[in-house]
Structure formats: C-alpha cells, structure tokens
Scaffold this active site. Structure first.
Site, PDB file in Angstrom:
ATOM      1  N   GLY A  71       0.932  -1.084   0.006  1.00 17.65           N
ATOM      2  CA  GLY A  71       0.002  -0.013   0.144  1.00 17.65           C
ATOM      3  C   GLY A  71       0.898   1.337  -0.023  1.00 17.65           C
ATOM      4  CG  ASN A 151      -5.111   3.750   9.237  1.00 24.29           C
ATOM      5  OD1 ASN A 151      -5.473   4.935   8.600  1.00 24.29           O
ATOM      6  ND2 ASN A 151      -4.066   3.968  10.149  1.00 24.29           N
ATOM      7  CB  THR A 237      11.918  -9.499 -12.283  1.00 24.79           C
ATOM      8  OG1 THR A 237      13.227  -9.180 -13.109  1.00 24.79           O
ATOM      9  CG2 THR A 237      11.461 -10.876 -12.751  1.00 24.79           C
ATOM     10  CB  CYS A 322       3.113   6.411  26.605  1.00 26.12           C
ATOM     11  SG  CYS A 322       3.101   6.824  28.157  1.00 26.12           S
TER      12      CYS A 322
HETATM   13  C1  LIG Z   1      -4.843   3.178   5.088  1.00 31.46           C
HETATM   14  C2  LIG Z   1      -3.506   2.509   4.948  1.00 31.46           C
HETATM   15  N1  LIG Z   1      -3.028   2.996   3.867  1.00 31.46           N
HETATM   16  C3  LIG Z   1      -1.675   2.503   3.385  1.00 31.46           C
HETATM   17  C4  LIG Z   1      -1.195   1.374   4.086  1.00 31.46           C
HETATM   18  C5  LIG Z   1       0.158   0.944   3.833  1.00 31.46           C
HETATM   19  O1  LIG Z   1       0.244  -0.251   3.290  1.00 31.46           O
HETATM   20  P1  LIG Z   1       1.425  -1.260   3.140  1.00 31.46           P
HETATM   21  O2  LIG Z   1       1.611  -1.673   4.728  1.00 31.46           O
HETATM   22  O3  LIG Z   1       1.131  -2.264   2.485  1.00 31.46           O
HETATM   23  O4  LIG Z   1       2.571  -0.423   2.982  1.00 31.46           O
HETATM   24  C6  LIG Z   1      -1.633   1.076   5.528  1.00 31.46           C
HETATM   25  C7  LIG Z   1      -1.353   0.108   6.384  1.00 31.46           C
HETATM   26  O5  LIG Z   1      -1.363   0.346   7.580  1.00 31.46           O
HETATM   27  C8  LIG Z   1      -3.314   1.707   5.738  1.00 31.46           C
HETATM   28  O6  LIG Z   1      -3.798   1.282   6.803  1.00 31.46           O
END
Ligand SMILES: Cc1ncc(COP(=O)(O)O)c(C=O)c1O
Length: 377
Positions: A71, A151, A237, A322
C-alpha cells in the site's frame, strides 16, 4: 490463556486458500515472466491471472493494474507519479488531515519540492465535507487524494461525492483503499476514482505486495525506472508468487457475505461494552459510515495502552502513544476533535473473517476484569 487476534486492520493472516495457491507456485514459477521461453510460462500465466483477479475486485481492466510492494508504494506512486508526470510548479494537491503516513509523508516531501498542500479538516466522526473540497480546488490543483476508509477509526469518506467534484473540475482523484478493499465495495467506476491503492496484507494476502489501479489515460511517472515491467510503470522483475497470492485473496474478497456476520459481532461487542461501562465507553468514528470490522472505543478514565498491556494474549491497537510518561493521542483522533482525556483511553479492535463470538465475549470479560481490578489500569 486464549490468544485472541483483534488487530486485522494492522495485518491479516494469510488465508489458507491463498497459501495453497502460493505453495504450488513456489516451485513452479521460478522463470522470469518477461522471457519468451517455456520456463517463463508458469510465472507469466500466474502473474497475468493475478492481474485479472485484482482488476475484478475493483472493476477495471487488467491493464489498469500495476503491482507494487504494498500500500505504501502504491500511495507514493500515485502522488509522486502524478506530480512528476506534470513536472512543473505551481502545483497543488488536496488531501485530508487523517490520511495514513504513506500519504501524509509523500505530501510533506512534495511540499518541500514546492507543491502547495491543502489538508482538509474532518468532523467529529472523521469525515471530510465535500463542500470544503470544492472550495479548496484551484486552477493549480493536480491531484486530490482522500482515503476510502480510515485505518484507526474505520470511518468511510464520501468518496463518490468528492470524486464527482474532482471530475467537474478535471482534477484526477486518488483513493487509498488499503483498509476498505475486500471489506466494502471498491468498484472504481462506482466510486468515480482515477487511481486506487490496495495492500495485500490487509486482505488476507502476504506482506510485500499491493497494487495501484491507474485509469487508462492517466499520466504517471514511475518511481522505479528500469526495464519495461508493468507496462513501463514500475521496473523490477515481478514476483509471480506474491502477485498470485494477492490475486487469490482478491478473488476470495469479491464475496463480502462474511462482513455481515462480522458487523453484527462488532455491534454485539459495542453493546456488551456499553452494558458494562455505560457512558464511560465512547465510540470513535462514524456510527454508520464505518468499516464493518472496526471498533475504536475510548475507555474514559483509563489509558488505552495500559488496558492493552494488561490484556495479555489479546492483540489490538491503541490510538495513543506514550512519550516520556505523557500520553499523546493520535493525530487522527486529534483531527477529529477528540479531547486528550477521551483519546488517551482509545483502543482499536479490528475483527476478521475468523473472529468468533466466544472471542468477543471473552475480550469483554477480560476488559471488565482489568479495568476494575485496582491495577491502576
Ligand atoms: C490506510 C492505509 N494505507 C496504506 C497502508 C500501507 O500499506 P502497506 O503496509 O502495505 O505499505 C496502510 C497500512 O497500515 C493503511 O492502513
């Protein structure tokens, strides 16, 4: 003691069906998928089948999918790729205050390159106001990037409305669907987006693989230059093994039936917590527009980190860190206007396909135990 995993937004286990697909390919897909000879065929076939499976999950053509390492890379490719394809300032990008660091940090980077960045505020539930977006667009705006679902709190953004505004102004629209893919619909045409990121390890595929959907005709400069892999959009690759894992997970993820059970389980979880804690448990996030698996709650008068530390064997996350004895609430909760007193008690529970009611009931019992045991929690 039972080990209970309630941290699926952090990462999911690999689905056994995905593992099975990968196990076979581990031995058969050693060839380089770019080669024309026999040894390349299993890898090439697996790679292209996987591309079609990922495309099916988001409702696009296979050629509009670029495989990435996850991501974060997909998000970086979207932001920097659009900027460098334009190659000129003044440029302006609009995002929100509650994006994942893999959006916020590239925005900070691009800001240092002279790009103006607008970070839209969110309301108390974590949603942006499409009217704020409309007002922020200028003739210099080259990209709008808003996450599909957050998230930490699971809040789902009004992507359709925002993407419509972007389209009216002729501005490309990217959404980070790392958390939403295979939990809610992520059809790129229904959402109206031009770019969309997914992350394998959030949808029961392994870590180290993800994808960026790039609508045909969108201009993107690669981050990694080299040979012409991924139609010249990402050199290196390809791993037939990892991409096949992602493809299998996407195919399984097309069926969203499991999310109804998980939504009910999550709501049962909150109801039981309310029975025990009354108004001393506060929901963070939108009551309705929220991922079906996500429950972020604050235990008022407690520290989330202390609760988690006392819940030995239960894996979940806190919404606060913390630092030198001082609790600092997450930037997401802060942007939502959550007070320090409430935010410091935040815990994110994220359920998965295999979560059971027994696990939820046991978690509620254990939380009740640690918050009333005089341990200072
Ligand atoms: C909303 C969101 N975007 C992007 C990512 C990043 O993905 P990756 O861990 O595959 O790089 C995360 C991972 O925590 C995520 O929660």
């Amino acid at each position: 003691m039972n080990r209970i995993y309630l941290d699926h937004n952090a990462s999911t286990p690999v689905d056994p069906r995905v593992a099975e697909v990968m196990r076979t390919l581990l031995e058969t897909s050693f060839g380089n998928p770019s080669n024309p000879h026999w040894a390349a065929q299993p890898a090439k076939q697996a790679l292209e089948a996987a591309r079609a499976q990922v495309a099916a999950l988001v409702g696009c053509a296979a050629g509009e999918i670029v495989f990435t390492s996850g991501g974060s890379e997909a998000n970086n490719l979207a932001l920097k790729g659009v900027f460098y394809a334009r190659g000129k300032n003044p440029a302006h990008i609009i995002t929100s205050a509650i994006e994942h660091p893999s959006i916020l940090a590239p925005c900070d980077f691009l800001e240092r390159q002279g790009v103006r960045i607008t970070r839209l505020p969110v309301d108390g539930t974590g949603r942006v106001d499409p009217d704020d977006l409309r007002r922020a667009i200028t003739s210099a705006t080259i990209l709008i990037t808003l996450m599909h679902a957050n998230n930490e709190v699971g809040t789902i953004q009004p992507i359709e409305a925002c993407a419509r505004i972007a389209r009216e102004h002729g501005v490309p629209f990217h959404t980070d669907a790392a958390q939403s893919a295979a939990k809610i619909s992520t059809s790129v045409d229904e959402l109206g987006v031009d770019l969309l990121s997914i992350a394998g390890h959030k949808l029961y595929a392994p870590k180290g693989v993800g994808a960026l959907y790039i609508r045909r005709g969108s201009r993107i400069e690669p981050l990694i230059h080299g040979a012409g892999h991924e139609s010249g959009r990402r050199a290196g690759t390809e791993s037939a093994l990892l991409t096949a894992g992602l493809g299998a997970a996407c195919e399984i993820g097309l069926d969203l039936a499991w999310t109804q059970r998980v939504r009910e389980l999550r709501d049962h979880f909150l109801a039981r917590l309310r029975d025990r804690f009354g108004d001393r448990v506060v929901l963070n996030g939108h009551p309705e527009y929220r991922l079906p698996n996500t429950l972020n709650v604050s235990f008022v008068g407690h520290r989330g980190a202390d609760i988690l530390a006392a819940l030995d064997g239960i894996a979940a996350s806190t919404g606060a860190a913390c630092h030198s004895g001082r609790v600092e609430i997450s930037s997401v909760l802060r942007a939502m206007g959550v007070t320090e007193a409430v935010g410091s008690g935040a815990v994110r529970f994220s359920l998965g396909r295999t979560t059971t009611q027994d696990e939820i009931d046991e978690t509620v019992e254990r939380i009740s135990g640690v918050t009333s045991s005089g341990t200072g929690v």
